[in-house]
Motif scaffolding. Sequence first.
Motif, mmCIF file in Angstrom:
data_model
loop_
_atom_site.group_PDB
_atom_site.id
_atom_site.type_symbol
_atom_site.label_atom_id
_atom_site.label_comp_id
_atom_site.label_asym_id
_atom_site.label_seq_id
_atom_site.Cartn_x
_atom_site.Cartn_y
_atom_site.Cartn_z
ATOM 1 N N ASP A 1 0.850 -1.193 0.000
ATOM 2 C CA ASP A 1 0.000 0.000 0.000
ATOM 3 C C ASP A 1 0.883 1.239 0.000
ATOM 4 N N CYS B 1 -5.500 5.716 -0.546
ATOM 5 C CA CYS B 1 -4.609 4.570 -0.422
ATOM 6 C C CYS B 1 -4.607 3.850 -1.762
ATOM 7 N N GLU B 2 -3.415 3.576 -2.268
ATOM 8 C CA GLU B 2 -3.308 2.781 -3.496
ATOM 9 C C GLU B 2 -2.678 1.448 -3.125
ATOM 10 N N SER B 3 -3.348 0.378 -3.490
ATOM 11 C CA SER B 3 -2.834 -0.962 -3.231
ATOM 12 C C SER B 3 -2.320 -1.542 -4.534
ATOM 13 N N SER C 1 -7.413 1.917 -5.884
ATOM 14 C CA SER C 1 -7.304 3.000 -4.909
ATOM 15 C C SER C 1 -8.615 3.182 -4.158
ATOM 16 N N SER D 1 -7.374 0.837 3.058
ATOM 17 C CA SER D 1 -6.401 -0.154 2.602
ATOM 18 C C SER D 1 -7.110 -1.466 2.256
ATOM 19 N N SER E 1 -9.173 -1.008 -1.006
ATOM 20 C CA SER E 1 -8.394 -0.960 -2.242
ATOM 21 C C SER E 1 -7.730 -2.310 -2.524
ATOM 22 N N ARG E 2 -7.298 -3.014 -1.495
ATOM 23 C CA ARG E 2 -6.731 -4.356 -1.690
ATOM 24 C C ARG E 2 -7.782 -5.309 -2.271
#
Length: 177
Positions: A50, A61-63, A80, A100, A103-104
Amino acid sequence: MSLLNIQSELKAPKNQYNSFGKYKYRSTEDILEAVKPLLLKYGCVMIISDSIHEKAGIIFCESLIKFVDKEGKEFFSAASAGIDPNRKGMDIAQSFGSSSSYSRKYALSALFLLDDAKDPDATNTHGKEEKPKLELDSITYEKCRAAYLKDKRNLPLIQEKYEIDAATLKALINEKV
């Protein structure tokens, strides 16, 4: 070929239930639990990372998912999710953790081609509740019938408030005093 095999074999059912929104969903943990045995079976590894970014005043948040098959071929997927540090009922750590996880989940869903057509985001009415169905032989039907018989101009209001199938509408309109 390993990714293709995992995409075709992976089953991650929606076993979680949101009682507030009244829908089933799958969590990040559900997807990971389902994919781990397949990673082992096909000799693949997956790394999830992340990173936090800010653009135009929006924190997100970008995963990133890195999938490596047994031949060393790499595949990537990213998603994201915005972070609201002032989200009611959450402290800042929970807000970041929630984004998180979200996005995951969507990065995993994209990588493994999980169908999310019926996920809450696809069916979310965004505050516009679906109309309840007016059922024959219900107390609500009897109240609507009485309102209609009292003043036929109430019909548009009833139709606006309830989902009414053709048979129920016909019965409502054809009721005799």
